[in-house]
Design a protein around this motif. Structure first.
Motif, PDB file in Angstrom:
ATOM      1  N   UNK A   1       9.409  13.729   7.644  1.00 30.84           N
ATOM      2  CA  UNK A   1       9.344  13.054   6.349  1.00 30.84           C
ATOM      3  C   UNK A   1       8.289  13.667   5.407  1.00 30.84           C
ATOM      4  N   UNK A   2       8.351  14.980   5.206  1.00 31.85           N
ATOM      5  CA  UNK A   2       7.334  15.621   4.383  1.00 31.85           C
ATOM      6  C   UNK A   2       7.475  15.297   2.893  1.00 31.85           C
ATOM      7  N   UNK A   3       6.334  15.232   2.216  1.00 28.22           N
ATOM      8  CA  UNK A   3       6.303  15.085   0.757  1.00 28.22           C
ATOM      9  C   UNK A   3       6.065  16.431   0.082  1.00 28.22           C
ATOM     10  N   UNK A   4       5.343  17.299   0.790  1.00 32.39           N
ATOM     11  CA  UNK A   4       5.015  18.632   0.262  1.00 32.39           C
ATOM     12  C   UNK A   4       5.179  19.627   1.406  1.00 32.39           C
ATOM     13  N   UNK A   5       5.834  20.750   1.122  1.00 32.99           N
ATOM     14  CA  UNK A   5       5.979  21.825   2.113  1.00 32.99           C
ATOM     15  C   UNK A   5       5.623  23.142   1.444  1.00 32.99           C
ATOM     16  N   UNK A   6       4.931  23.985   2.182  1.00 34.38           N
ATOM     17  CA  UNK A   6       4.649  25.327   1.694  1.00 34.38           C
ATOM     18  C   UNK A   6       5.294  26.344   2.628  1.00 34.38           C
TER      19      UNK A   6
ATOM     20  N   UNK B   1       0.843  -1.194   0.000  1.00 38.47           N
ATOM     21  CA  UNK B   1       0.000   0.000   0.000  1.00 38.47           C
ATOM     22  C   UNK B   1       0.882   1.249   0.000  1.00 38.47           C
ATOM     23  N   UNK B   2       0.494   2.237  -0.772  1.00 38.33           N
ATOM     24  CA  UNK B   2       1.290   3.457  -0.883  1.00 38.33           C
ATOM     25  C   UNK B   2       1.437   4.113   0.487  1.00 38.33           C
ATOM     26  N   UNK B   3       2.610   4.676   0.785  1.00 38.48           N
ATOM     27  CA  UNK B   3       2.788   5.378   2.059  1.00 38.48           C
ATOM     28  C   UNK B   3       1.911   6.616   2.102  1.00 38.48           C
ATOM     29  N   UNK B   4       1.619   7.124   3.297  1.00 43.12           N
ATOM     30  CA  UNK B   4       0.774   8.318   3.395  1.00 43.12           C
ATOM     31  C   UNK B   4       1.447   9.542   2.790  1.00 43.12           C
ATOM     32  N   UNK B   5       0.643  10.511   2.405  1.00 44.98           N
ATOM     33  CA  UNK B   5       1.130  11.788   1.878  1.00 44.98           C
ATOM     34  C   UNK B   5       1.227  12.758   3.048  1.00 44.98           C
ATOM     35  N   UNK B   6       2.412  13.315   3.263  1.00 46.01           N
ATOM     36  CA  UNK B   6       2.662  14.172   4.420  1.00 46.01           C
ATOM     37  C   UNK B   6       2.919  15.599   3.943  1.00 46.01           C
ATOM     38  N   UNK B   7       2.129  16.527   4.478  1.00 43.44           N
ATOM     39  CA  UNK B   7       2.105  17.909   3.995  1.00 43.44           C
ATOM     40  C   UNK B   7       2.339  18.865   5.165  1.00 43.44           C
TER      41      UNK B   7
ATOM     42  N   UNK C   1       5.859  37.887  -4.709  1.00 37.69           N
ATOM     43  CA  UNK C   1       4.905  38.608  -3.877  1.00 37.69           C
ATOM     44  C   UNK C   1       4.527  39.937  -4.510  1.00 37.69           C
ATOM     45  N   UNK C   2       3.316  40.396  -4.166  1.00 36.77           N
ATOM     46  CA  UNK C   2       2.948  41.757  -4.548  1.00 36.77           C
ATOM     47  C   UNK C   2       3.648  42.771  -3.671  1.00 36.77           C
ATOM     48  N   UNK C   3       4.332  42.277  -2.624  1.00 39.37           N
ATOM     49  CA  UNK C   3       5.127  43.129  -1.738  1.00 39.37           C
ATOM     50  C   UNK C   3       6.484  42.489  -1.543  1.00 39.37           C
ATOM     51  N   UNK C   4       6.811  42.182  -0.290  1.00 39.05           N
ATOM     52  CA  UNK C   4       8.123  41.591   0.017  1.00 39.05           C
ATOM     53  C   UNK C   4       8.000  40.264   0.755  1.00 39.05           C
ATOM     54  N   UNK C   5       6.952  39.498   0.432  1.00 39.34           N
ATOM     55  CA  UNK C   5       6.690  38.255   1.157  1.00 39.34           C
ATOM     56  C   UNK C   5       6.406  37.121   0.177  1.00 39.34           C
ATOM     57  N   UNK C   6       7.413  36.668  -0.573  1.00 40.57           N
ATOM     58  CA  UNK C   6       7.169  35.613  -1.567  1.00 40.57           C
ATOM     59  C   UNK C   6       6.807  34.280  -0.909  1.00 40.57           C
ATOM     60  N   UNK C   7       6.242  33.386  -1.700  1.00 30.93           N
ATOM     61  CA  UNK C   7       5.926  32.037  -1.234  1.00 30.93           C
ATOM     62  C   UNK C   7       6.742  31.012  -2.004  1.00 30.93           C
ATOM     63  N   UNK C   8       6.853  29.822  -1.426  1.00 33.04           N
ATOM     64  CA  UNK C   8       7.565  28.730  -2.083  1.00 33.04           C
ATOM     65  C   UNK C   8       6.819  27.426  -1.835  1.00 33.04           C
ATOM     66  N   UNK C   9       6.682  26.624  -2.880  1.00 32.82           N
ATOM     67  CA  UNK C   9       6.106  25.289  -2.774  1.00 32.82           C
ATOM     68  C   UNK C   9       7.213  24.296  -3.074  1.00 32.82           C
ATOM     69  N   UNK C  10       7.442  23.358  -2.145  1.00 32.56           N
ATOM     70  CA  UNK C  10       8.485  22.341  -2.296  1.00 32.56           C
ATOM     71  C   UNK C  10       7.844  20.963  -2.277  1.00 32.56           C
ATOM     72  N   UNK C  11       8.422  20.027  -3.034  1.00 31.96           N
ATOM     73  CA  UNK C  11       7.899  18.660  -3.022  1.00 31.96           C
ATOM     74  C   UNK C  11       8.957  17.653  -3.465  1.00 31.96           C
ATOM     75  N   UNK C  12       8.847  16.450  -2.917  1.00 27.43           N
ATOM     76  CA  UNK C  12       9.693  15.333  -3.375  1.00 27.43           C
ATOM     77  C   UNK C  12       9.290  14.904  -4.779  1.00 27.43           C
ATOM     78  N   UNK C  13       8.074  15.268  -5.186  1.00 23.84           N
ATOM     79  CA  UNK C  13       7.545  14.857  -6.480  1.00 23.84           C
ATOM     80  C   UNK C  13       7.664  15.996  -7.491  1.00 23.84           C
ATOM     81  N   UNK C  14       7.428  15.654  -8.738  1.00 25.82           N
ATOM     82  CA  UNK C  14       7.537  16.655  -9.803  1.00 25.82           C
ATOM     83  C   UNK C  14       6.451  17.710  -9.651  1.00 25.82           C
TER      84      UNK C  14
END
Length: 296
Positions: free
Chosen positions: A85-90, A40-46, A116-129
């Motif tokens: 053991x995260x798979x996705x981080x924001x 069974x696939x391991x859980x998705x951790x966010x 960002x529209x100001x000085x607070x950019x965001x980033x999405x990271x993942x083990x997957x594509x």
């Protein structure tokens, strides 16, 4: 007694062979079923995390300044996050891209940044594509100058099972008054409508800068978003600040099929994510706590 003819002997041998192969086939099928269960696939951790520009909090603490000046923060963030053991981080209030790249490399992750529209950019990271990133993906028109001054972005993550997962990374306006957020959220929901209509699995991750007892929160829930902590969490779930948390403003929300697969959701008030209030020299990695959600 008459001896069996060669034709009769062959027939009997064939029957015995077929029976033997049939038993093997049944055994193989049974084994396949067992393997399917065991594999069974391991859980998705966010994880949703406002990282406070990766400067440490309170940033005026001598040790926080020293860790920053020594260039230790990428290691400190990566090591602490890796424990879960995260798979996705924001990231909200993301640091420079150079630092993001260091953290991503240490975690073995891909990443996309949302200006960002100001000085607070965001980033999405993942083990997957990660594919099809879009910054402020409004359905029509340009970003109003006074909205999404923190960040809002969208991307698709290709899960190992081949399914696409739409992720909205967001950091809404922090004003005490809800007016700006109440203008931001309807524009976001409008862009999400098509994916809602086709039953697409989606996540909304980030610092939404409102608590669960507000009009803003009701807009999300009424639109069909499931708050993972409200669904399975325990306690009050406060996420800010990292010494004595008193408000819950960081979320992992889910919609579509994935919303039925929530196993766990909790703020990480532990390890280097929090300060020791009895130690005036201690510092946390950020003023926010990460919010962890786990899906089947």
């Amino acid at each position: 007694m008459r001896s069996p003819s060669s034709h009769e002997s062959c027939t009997r041998r064939d029957v015995l062979k077929q029976a033997a192969f049939g038993s093997l086939a049944v055994a193989a099928t049974g084994m396949s079923s067992v393997l399917a269960v065991n594999q069974k696939s391991p859980p998705l951790r966010v994880i949703s995390y406002n990282v406070y520009n990766c400067t440490g909090w309170p940033k005026d603490r001598a040790l926080a300044n020293k860790a920053t000046n020594l260039g230790q923060m990428p290691d400190r963030f990566a090591h602490e996050l890796a424990l879960y053991e995260p798979d996705i981080i924001n990231f909200s209030e993301s640091p420079s891209e150079d630092m993001v790249k260091e953290i991503a490399n240490r975690l073995g992750m891909n990443y996309v940044r949302f200006p960002s529209g100001g000085n607070w950019p965001g980033t999405l990271l993942s083990r997957f594509e990660i594919v099809e990133p879009k910054n402020v993906p409004m359905v029509e028109g340009e970003r109003p100058h006074d909205l999404f001054t923190r960040h809002w972005g969208q991307a698709t993550i290709k899960l190992p099972n081949g399914e696409p997962l739409i992720v909205h990374s967001a950091h809404l306006h922090p004003s005490v008054e809800p007016d700006i957020r109440l203008r931001e959220i309807p524009l976001m929901l409008k862009s999400m409508k098509r994916d809602f209509n086709v039953g697409q699995s989606m996540l909304l991750i980030g610092d939404l800068n409102h608590t669960p007892d507000t009009k803003e929160y009701k807009l999300w829930v009424d639109a069909g978003w499931t708050d993972t902590f409200a669904k399975v969490g325990k306690g009050d779930g406060m996420t800010i600040k990292a010494d004595k948390p008193q408000r819950r403003i960081d979320y992992v929300m889910a919609a579509g099929p994935i919303a039925k697969q929530i196993e766990e959701s909790r703020p990480l008030f532990e390890g280097a994510f929090r300060t020791n209030i009895e130690d005036p020299k201690s510092f946390a990695l950020s003023d926010h706590l990460p919010q962890l959600a786990v899906f089947e």
